[in-house]
Scaffold this motif. Structure first.
Motif, PDB file in Angstrom:
ATOM      1  N   VAL A   1      13.602   1.805   2.995  1.00 45.77           N
ATOM      2  CA  VAL A   1      13.354   2.935   2.095  1.00 45.77           C
ATOM      3  C   VAL A   1      14.678   3.505   1.594  1.00 45.77           C
ATOM      4  O   VAL A   1      14.838   3.794   0.402  1.00 45.77           O
ATOM      5  CB  VAL A   1      12.535   4.031   2.807  1.00 45.77           C
ATOM      6  CG1 VAL A   1      12.429   5.278   1.938  1.00 45.77           C
ATOM      7  CG2 VAL A   1      11.140   3.518   3.147  1.00 45.77           C
TER       8      VAL A   1
ATOM      9  N   GLY B   1       6.435  10.918  -3.892  1.00 44.59           N
ATOM     10  CA  GLY B   1       6.295   9.498  -3.574  1.00 44.59           C
ATOM     11  C   GLY B   1       6.498   9.229  -2.101  1.00 44.59           C
ATOM     12  O   GLY B   1       5.790   8.402  -1.500  1.00 44.59           O
TER      13      GLY B   1
ATOM     14  N   TRP C   1       0.815  -1.209   0.000  1.00 44.83           N
ATOM     15  CA  TRP C   1       0.000   0.000   0.000  1.00 44.83           C
ATOM     16  C   TRP C   1       0.851   1.264   0.000  1.00 44.83           C
ATOM     17  O   TRP C   1       0.466   2.284  -0.596  1.00 44.83           O
ATOM     18  CB  TRP C   1      -0.966  -0.010   1.183  1.00 44.83           C
ATOM     19  CG  TRP C   1      -2.057  -1.014   1.012  1.00 44.83           C
ATOM     20  CD1 TRP C   1      -2.245  -2.168   1.707  1.00 44.83           C
ATOM     21  CD2 TRP C   1      -3.111  -0.963   0.035  1.00 44.83           C
ATOM     22  NE1 TRP C   1      -3.340  -2.850   1.240  1.00 44.83           N
ATOM     23  CE2 TRP C   1      -3.902  -2.129   0.212  1.00 44.83           C
ATOM     24  CE3 TRP C   1      -3.469  -0.051  -0.961  1.00 44.83           C
ATOM     25  CZ2 TRP C   1      -5.019  -2.396  -0.575  1.00 44.83           C
ATOM     26  CZ3 TRP C   1      -4.584  -0.326  -1.745  1.00 44.83           C
ATOM     27  CH2 TRP C   1      -5.343  -1.481  -1.547  1.00 44.83           C
ATOM     28  N   SER C   2       2.006   1.209   0.639  1.00 49.71           N
ATOM     29  CA  SER C   2       2.904   2.364   0.628  1.00 49.71           C
ATOM     30  C   SER C   2       3.458   2.606  -0.771  1.00 49.71           C
ATOM     31  O   SER C   2       3.623   3.758  -1.203  1.00 49.71           O
ATOM     32  CB  SER C   2       4.055   2.155   1.619  1.00 49.71           C
ATOM     33  OG  SER C   2       3.569   2.079   2.943  1.00 49.71           O
ATOM     34  N   ILE C   3       3.745   1.525  -1.497  1.00 51.04           N
ATOM     35  CA  ILE C   3       4.228   1.652  -2.876  1.00 51.04           C
ATOM     36  C   ILE C   3       3.149   2.279  -3.757  1.00 51.04           C
ATOM     37  O   ILE C   3       3.420   3.180  -4.563  1.00 51.04           O
ATOM     38  CB  ILE C   3       4.645   0.273  -3.430  1.00 51.04           C
ATOM     39  CG1 ILE C   3       5.927  -0.210  -2.735  1.00 51.04           C
ATOM     40  CG2 ILE C   3       4.860   0.338  -4.947  1.00 51.04           C
ATOM     41  CD1 ILE C   3       6.228  -1.662  -2.977  1.00 51.04           C
TER      42      ILE C   3
ATOM     43  N   GLY D   1       3.546   7.813   0.024  1.00 50.26           N
ATOM     44  CA  GLY D   1       3.787   6.519   0.664  1.00 50.26           C
ATOM     45  C   GLY D   1       3.598   6.584   2.165  1.00 50.26           C
ATOM     46  O   GLY D   1       3.069   5.649   2.779  1.00 50.26           O
TER      47      GLY D   1
ATOM     48  N   GLY E   1       2.911   5.800  -2.851  1.00 48.07           N
ATOM     49  CA  GLY E   1       4.092   6.486  -3.349  1.00 48.07           C
ATOM     50  C   GLY E   1       4.007   6.791  -4.841  1.00 48.07           C
ATOM     51  O   GLY E   1       4.388   7.873  -5.290  1.00 48.07           O
TER      52      GLY E   1
ATOM     53  N   PHE F   1       1.011   4.603   4.442  1.00 41.76           N
ATOM     54  CA  PHE F   1       1.537   3.855   5.588  1.00 41.76           C
ATOM     55  C   PHE F   1       0.719   4.139   6.845  1.00 41.76           C
ATOM     56  O   PHE F   1       0.323   3.216   7.570  1.00 41.76           O
ATOM     57  CB  PHE F   1       3.006   4.232   5.810  1.00 41.76           C
ATOM     58  CG  PHE F   1       3.541   3.879   7.167  1.00 41.76           C
ATOM     59  CD1 PHE F   1       3.941   2.584   7.446  1.00 41.76           C
ATOM     60  CD2 PHE F   1       3.629   4.839   8.165  1.00 41.76           C
ATOM     61  CE1 PHE F   1       4.432   2.247   8.710  1.00 41.76           C
ATOM     62  CE2 PHE F   1       4.121   4.517   9.415  1.00 41.76           C
ATOM     63  CZ  PHE F   1       4.518   3.220   9.690  1.00 41.76           C
TER      64      PHE F   1
END
Length: 266
Positions: A118, A88, A51-53, A92, A56, A96
């Motif tokens: 990261v 991003g 989900w962070s990707i 992201g 981002g 998060f």
């Protein structure tokens, strides 16, 4: 500099995409290992990473549209572009926070597990930038300057000749400098993770170190990066430098507050 590794039929396999994928995968594996050490399940880390990707990718594209208003969001170049990294990073981080809240995970401890990954992903990503020819540096006459290929010029627009002549143009390999710096930051954060004094310390140190690294690297870059709301013209700083200052100050404030709370608790 090889923007394209090979083709599968007519479909090109770009070096940037491959290195970015390696960075994401290795970063997630590191995060899963660190999270597991702190009692966070691996599958939760992978959920967070996914989900962070996604957040981002959306954030990087949105900030790109903000700083470069002439960009066509429906063009192939826009879709295959990496976008703006700070967009991003912000996108992201928002994803998060939402995902952590949904799963009921400890925010700062989880963030500490992700931060070194990261940094590692960034290190590989800048290698991809160098291979593609994007995010290029200023012209130099020093021996360490690099001359990009015609393919890189066609791919990203990186200048390769001097003032319309056929004389080769040499540029500062700022992408490699930042990549090396982020490998060092990754190593420092990895060591610090075992010795941290409070949850959130690794995230804060990432903010400090990357903010400082990016602020300095911006002085060596010469690619067009737009002007968000005219602030670059007003301040003389790039959008990335202004965000770097904000993140650096926020990290200092966060560390100060956490240390003060620890002293009060003691």
């Amino acid at each position: 500099m090889h923007p394209e590794l090979f083709k599968i039929g007519d479909f090109p396999i770009n070096t940037y995409g491959v290195l970015l994928a390696i960075g994401i995968l290795t970063g997630l594996l590191v995060a899963a290992r660190l999270g597991e050490r702190d009692g966070i399940k691996r599958d939760r880390i992978f959920d967070l990473g996914l989900w962070s990707i996604i957040g981002g990718l959306l954030g990087s594209k949105l900030l790109m549209l903000a700083v470069e208003p002439g960009v066509n969001p429906f063009s192939l170049d826009f879709l295959r572009s990496g976008g703006v990294f700070y967009g991003g990073l912000i996108g992201g981080f928002v994803a998060f926070l939402v995902t952590v809240r949904i799963h009921g995970l400890p925010i700062w401890k989880t963030a500490d597990a992700l931060a070194p990954g990261v940094a590692l992903g960034q290190a590989f990503g800048r290698e991809g930038c160098f291979a593609a020819g994007c995010c290029w540096g200023k012209v130099t006459t020093e021996s360490f300057g690099v001359h990009f290929s015609e393919q890189a010029h066609n791919f990203t627009g990186v200048p390769i000749y001097q003032n319309g002549t056929t004389d080769p143009l040499y540029l500062i390999p700022v992408q490699l400098y930042e990549s090396l710096a982020m490998f060092v930051v990754f190593g420092v954060l990895l060591v610090l993770h075992r010795r941290r004094s409070f949850d959130g310390q690794i995230l804060a140190f990432y903010g400090l170190t990357y903010g400082a690294v990016r602020f300095g690297m911006e002085f060596l870059r010469d690619d067009p990066r737009g002007d968000l709301l005219g602030l670059t013209t007003l301040t003389g700083l790039s959008t990335a430098q202004m965000i770097s200052v904000v993140i650096f100050i926020a990290s200092v404030i966060f560390i100060s507050i956490r240390i003060k709370h620890r002293k009060v608790a003691a």
